[in-house]
Design a protein around this motif. Structure first.
Motif, PDB file in Angstrom:
ATOM      1  N   SER A 518       0.824  -1.210   0.000  1.00  0.00           N
ATOM      2  CA  SER A 518       0.000   0.000   0.000  1.00  0.00           C
ATOM      3  C   SER A 518       0.858   1.260   0.000  1.00  0.00           C
ATOM      4  CB  SER A 518      -0.934  -0.012   1.204  1.00  0.00           C
ATOM      5  OG  SER A 518      -0.173  -0.008   2.393  1.00  0.00           O
ATOM      6  N   LEU A 521       1.815   2.023  -3.411  1.00  0.00           N
ATOM      7  CA  LEU A 521       0.616   2.448  -4.134  1.00  0.00           C
ATOM      8  C   LEU A 521       0.306   3.912  -3.816  1.00  0.00           C
ATOM      9  CD1 LEU A 521      -1.298   0.806  -5.958  1.00  0.00           C
ATOM     10  CD2 LEU A 521      -2.913   0.819  -4.042  1.00  0.00           C
ATOM     11  N   TYR A 522       0.323   4.228  -2.533  1.00  0.00           N
ATOM     12  CA  TYR A 522       0.029   5.608  -2.129  1.00  0.00           C
ATOM     13  C   TYR A 522       1.066   6.565  -2.688  1.00  0.00           C
ATOM     14  CZ  TYR A 522      -3.441   3.821   1.171  1.00  0.00           C
ATOM     15  OH  TYR A 522      -4.524   3.218   1.728  1.00  0.00           O
ATOM     16  N   LEU A 524       2.800   6.226  -5.442  1.00  0.00           N
ATOM     17  CA  LEU A 524       2.531   6.370  -6.870  1.00  0.00           C
ATOM     18  C   LEU A 524       1.348   7.296  -7.098  1.00  0.00           C
ATOM     19  CD1 LEU A 524       4.133   4.944  -9.051  1.00  0.00           C
ATOM     20  CD2 LEU A 524       2.175   3.417  -9.388  1.00  0.00           C
ATOM     21  N   LEU A 525       0.337   7.104  -6.279  1.00  0.00           N
ATOM     22  CA  LEU A 525      -0.873   7.930  -6.361  1.00  0.00           C
ATOM     23  C   LEU A 525      -0.502   9.389  -6.118  1.00  0.00           C
ATOM     24  CD1 LEU A 525      -3.718   6.833  -6.844  1.00  0.00           C
ATOM     25  CD2 LEU A 525      -4.203   7.315  -4.431  1.00  0.00           C
ATOM     26  N   GLY A 526       0.418   9.606  -5.157  1.00  0.00           N
ATOM     27  CA  GLY A 526       0.881  10.964  -4.846  1.00  0.00           C
ATOM     28  C   GLY A 526       1.535  11.599  -6.064  1.00  0.00           C
ATOM     29  N   LEU A 528       1.084  10.808  -9.219  1.00  0.00           N
ATOM     30  CA  LEU A 528       0.079  11.041 -10.259  1.00  0.00           C
ATOM     31  C   LEU A 528      -0.742  12.289  -9.972  1.00  0.00           C
ATOM     32  CD1 LEU A 528      -1.281   7.508 -11.181  1.00  0.00           C
ATOM     33  CD2 LEU A 528      -0.133   9.177 -12.655  1.00  0.00           C
ATOM     34  N   LEU A 529      -1.217  12.385  -8.726  1.00  0.00           N
ATOM     35  CA  LEU A 529      -2.056  13.526  -8.372  1.00  0.00           C
ATOM     36  C   LEU A 529      -1.294  14.828  -8.501  1.00  0.00           C
ATOM     37  CD1 LEU A 529      -4.108  12.213  -5.328  1.00  0.00           C
ATOM     38  CD2 LEU A 529      -4.945  12.877  -7.586  1.00  0.00           C
TER      39      LEU A 529
ATOM     40  N   GLY B 114       5.432  12.224  -4.116  1.00  0.00           N
ATOM     41  CA  GLY B 114       5.318  10.765  -4.031  1.00  0.00           C
ATOM     42  C   GLY B 114       6.204  10.196  -2.935  1.00  0.00           C
ATOM     43  N   SER B 121       3.565   6.586   4.678  1.00  0.00           N
ATOM     44  CA  SER B 121       2.745   5.387   4.800  1.00  0.00           C
ATOM     45  C   SER B 121       3.561   4.122   5.049  1.00  0.00           C
ATOM     46  CB  SER B 121       1.851   5.216   3.562  1.00  0.00           C
ATOM     47  OG  SER B 121       2.582   5.474   2.398  1.00  0.00           O
TER      48      SER B 121
END
Lengths: 566, 267
Positions: A518, A521-522, A524-526, A528-529, B114, B121
């Motif tokens: 996760s 994933l987070y 990567l999401l960061g 992208l956003l 990122g 996390s």
């Protein structure tokens, strides 16, 4: 009344104080208290001896030194009986840390050095931060006056240190050979842990018990821990103790080699520099013995221990001052490797050896308690809170408190030796030092242990499943959490039992877990956003100027206009 | 280039330099200032959380200043807008460099975000640092107590201080040290270091009744915000008489060479 009270608190916690308090707080967060082992600058010019300086010296001595060393300089001040080693008796001109030949009195500069930096591992603090240079010379003049006969008319032979031979594998190996040849191990032990065969029988010139030094605890070398300091001790001898001079039996080169060997025995870790023990995750079975190579793949933690000085019987001469921990876990179980230096292996236990009641008559147990070896077992315990804390709040580090239980894994050397139990560990619960520790029922005793004592070091491997059925009494290990961990230790030979012990403050153990998917994933999401947001912004500013002008104002239009014109 | 006509530096860069300057001041100079104020042996660095707060304040202050004036605001925005939009290539090597830098920043920004999210996390292994109130409020029952020896004759006070010094050296020295500098032989092992009484921020800032409360009730007498679970302070009320404690207090101040705070006159 209420108002006045509020006023006091307001002024005492005024703005300036607030900042100050915050700043001071950092002192408490400072994880490490280092003993200074560096060279002391000895001033070239010193105060001449005079009646006036002697009187000044007496004043300082009475004010600062007499509580331990005694008003008569006999090492018998009101605090002396509680200290191990006992404070120096100045009446015979005998001093340990000198740069003069065996048997000669010290130079003033030798005393200056000791006063300035203190003696690590003892009650003697450094005085360099409090006493000025002149004050130190004055107090030295007074200290010497107690044994004046031993200084007067004697011209001590000063040891000059030649070129230092630097350390190398060959030098250390030759040093080791000399260590064996000179029979150093008889006192200092096979591996320098101070556990030689005669280590328990040694006394100083005053008839007080002394122990040979444990070289592994290199930060406690009393006369300094550099090779040149150790070389100097070999050359001068440690007068007043059984440690002889080797100036006649070993040449300079050999003394350097021996010094480098002794230095090489030091443990590399510094106790207290870290507070988190990382348990390593492995596949398959956990190691069952201390010899397993898997332990070497883990990161160790050295925990410093203090004497139990919180409640009677208070004890400030704890034998075990550092405990070394390692941990490994798999999907089912966790194993700890606990190592500590202990000169004697004590595997029998006779409670009648110690009269606790009598020892509790005074606020502290006197140092003489350890002079006679006792038939008590060695022990250590690992302590965890039963409930993992969710905030900063924890049970008290000394056996918890009412309502905040701790789980103790208490390893007993006699249980280990007898082999009658599957584990040398007795699981207990504590709810404050005023309440007796409660042994858990047999059904909850689920640890497995293996241990050995070799050359002055105990090693115990303690294993348990990560979670147990007894959730109200047992620690349940969860990965990704910082789990408070404290240790306690008892050296039976020195009379340590019950609350006469060494104990640590809270550190932590954490089960090292691979980074969860996760997190990637987070991340990567960061990315992208953030990229999308950026593109949106770029598109926005690149739009035909009219649009921007409307929303961003006239000034912007002007700037854009200028640019496009260029 | 019209922009070069403007005198001095763009306000955006000025703001940036101001904030970096403040950060450097806090990081490099401030620890020595606090060391000087607190009279400590070592420089005292600004804690991370506090640093963050200061910089947020500095940022807000700068923005308020910039936003106070329309032209300033436009000037401030200009490099930002330019960075997003990019320059036209025809303007020569200067603009080419600008566009390279622009590209680098535009790529680096999402990556940094990122990285930050990833770090947040994934599990961390460092010990938590919790802020602690060093001087919690004294309970009312202790507040009004007075040291009986302060009202005695000079001889009595001297005698009591002397007795107190022996009691101090015997009972308190193992942690608080012979010099009362918080450096006794036991101090090294505790997470919460014993108070250094020679420090102007400890017993010199409290009235004697405060010291009496701390000695008599020890760690268990502390409220939550003072993290009693990390304190090794014994409940001396169990083992010493009140009189002995008052004597120790006299000795503590004398050994450390500081004076107690004078109690305010109460109505």
């Amino acid at each position: 009344m209420k108002q006045a009270y509020a006023n006091i608190m307001e002024t005492s916690l005024g703005a300036g104080r607030h900042i100050l308090s915050l700043v001071l707080l950092l002192i408490f967060l400072q994880p490490l208290f280092l003993y200074s082992q560096q060279e002391v600058d000895i001033p070239g010019t010193r105060l001449p001896e005079s009646e006036e300086n002697l009187a000044k010296g007496k004043e300082i001595y009475t004010e600062r030194c007499s509580f331990c060393h005694g008003e008569e300089g006999d090492g018998g001040g009101p605090v002396a009986d509680y200290l191990f080693p006992r404070p120096r008796d100045f009446q015979f001109g005998v001093f340990k840390f000198r740069t003069t030949q065996d048997g000669d009195p010290p130079l003033d500069s030798d005393l200056y050095r000791t006063i300035s930096r203190g003696i690590p591992g003892t009650a003697m603090p450094e005085w360099g931060s409090l006493l000025s240079e002149d004050e130190r010379w004055q107090v030295i003049q007074y200290v010497k006056s107690f044994g004046a006969d031993f200084f007067e008319g004697i011209e001590p032979v000063v040891i000059e240190i030649g070129d230092e031979i630097s350390a190398s594998e060959a030098v250390v190996a030759e040093g080791r050979a000399l260590y064996e040849k000179m029979k150093c191990a008889e006192c200092h032990g096979e591996h320098g842990r101070g556990d030689g065969s005669s280590s328990s029988t040694l006394m100083n010139d005053w008839g007080y018990k002394v122990y040979p030094f444990n070289y592994a605890e290199s930060w406690k070398f009393k006369g300094g821990n550099r090779a040149r300091d150790i070389y100097m001790r070999f050359t001068t001898g440690v007068n007043g103790t059984p440690m002889p001079t080797f100036a006649l039996n070993l040449n300079e080169e050999e003394r350097w080699k021996l010094a480098h060997y002794v230095k090489s025995v030091a443990r590399e870790v510094v106790a207290g520099s870290e507070v988190v023990l990382v348990a390593k995750l492995i596949d398959g079975a956990l190691p069952t013995s201390a010899d397993d190579a898997a332990w070497q793949q883990t990161q160790g933690l050295a925990i410093p221990l203090a004497g139990q000085i919180i409640t009677k019987p208070r004890w400030q001469n704890n034998s075990i001052t550092t405990i070394y921990l390692r941990a490994i876990y798999n999907s089912d179980e966790i194993a700890f490797l606990v190592e500590w230096d202990d000169r004697t292996k004590n595997v029998t236990h006779d409670d009648s050896e110690v009269d606790l009641e009598a020892l509790m008559a005074d606020t502290y147990v006197p140092a003489s308690h350890l002079y006679e070896e006792k038939k008590l077992r060695d022990a250590i315990s690992l302590q965890f809170p039963v409930k993992l804390p969710t905030g900063p709040e924890k049970p008290h580090f000394f056996w918890g408190q009412a309502g905040k239980k701790v789980n103790l894994w208490k390893w007993h050397a006699d249980r280990a030796e007898s082999g009658e139990h599957q584990s040398a560990v007795l699981e207990l619960n504590g709810s404050g030092y005023k309440n007796a520790l409660q042994p858990q029922p047999d059904s909850s005793q689920t640890t497995v242990s293996a241990s050995d004592w070799q050359n002055g070091t105990w090693r115990a491997v303690i294993r348990r499943s990560l979670t147990t059925a007894d959730k109200t009494n047992d620690i349940q290990f969860e990965s990704g959490k910082l789990i408070p961990l404290a240790v306690q230790a008892w050296d039976g030979a020195r009379g340590e039992t019950d609350k006469i012990m060494g104990l640590s403050a809270w550190g932590y153990v954490t089960l090292d877990s691979p980074t969860p998917y996760s997190a990637y994933l987070y991340g990567l999401l960061g990315v992208l956003l953030a990229a999308l947001f950026e593109l949106w912004l770029i598109r926005r500013v690149r739009r035909p100027s009219a649009n921007v002008a409307k929303s961003e104002g006239v000034g912007q239009t002007a700037v854009l206009g200028m640019d496009s014109g260029a | 280039m019209q922009k070069q006509k403007k005198p001095g530096m763009n306000i955006f860069y000025k703001s940036l330099i101001t904030i970096i300057g403040i950060a450097l001041f806090l990081e490099l100079f401030f620890p020595y200032l606090s060391q000087w104020i607190a009279g400590s042996e070592n420089p005292l660095p600004v804690p991370g959380t506090l640093m963050f707060m200061y910089l947020v304040l500095a940022g807000i202050g700068t923005l308020v200043y910039v936003a106070s004036d329309e032209t300033k605001f436009q000037e401030f925005k200009e490099p930002l807008v330019e960075m997003l939009r990019g320059r036209e290539q025809k303007e020569g090597p200067d603009d080419k460099t600008h566009n390279h830098v622009r590209m680098a920043i535009l790529v680096a920004f999402p990556l940094l975000v990122g990285w930050y999210v990833f770090n947040q996390s994934s599990p961390s292994l460092s010990a938590p640092t919790s802020l602690r109130i060093q001087h919690p409020t004294i309970p009312q029952t202790y507040e009004k107590l007075k040291n009986p020896f302060r009202e005695a004759s000079v001889e009595e006070l001297e005698q009591a201080t002397l007795e107190g010094r022996v009691l101090y050296q015997k009972n308190c020295r193992p942690c608080h040290g012979t010099k009362a500098a918080g450096d006794g032989p036991m101090a090294r092992a505790f997470r919460l270091k014993p108070a250094n009484f020679t420090d102007p921020g400890t017993i010199a800032t409290v009235v004697e009744s405060y010291a009496f409360w701390r000695i008599k009730t020890g760690a268990p007498g502390l409220p939550r915000e003072a993290s009693p679970w990390d304190s090794a302070m014994p409940v001396w009320g169990d083992d010493l008489t009140d009189e002995e404690i008052w004597k120790i207090i006299l000795a503590e101040y004398q050994t450390a060479g500081v004076d107690p705070r004078k109690p305010e006159k109460l109505e």
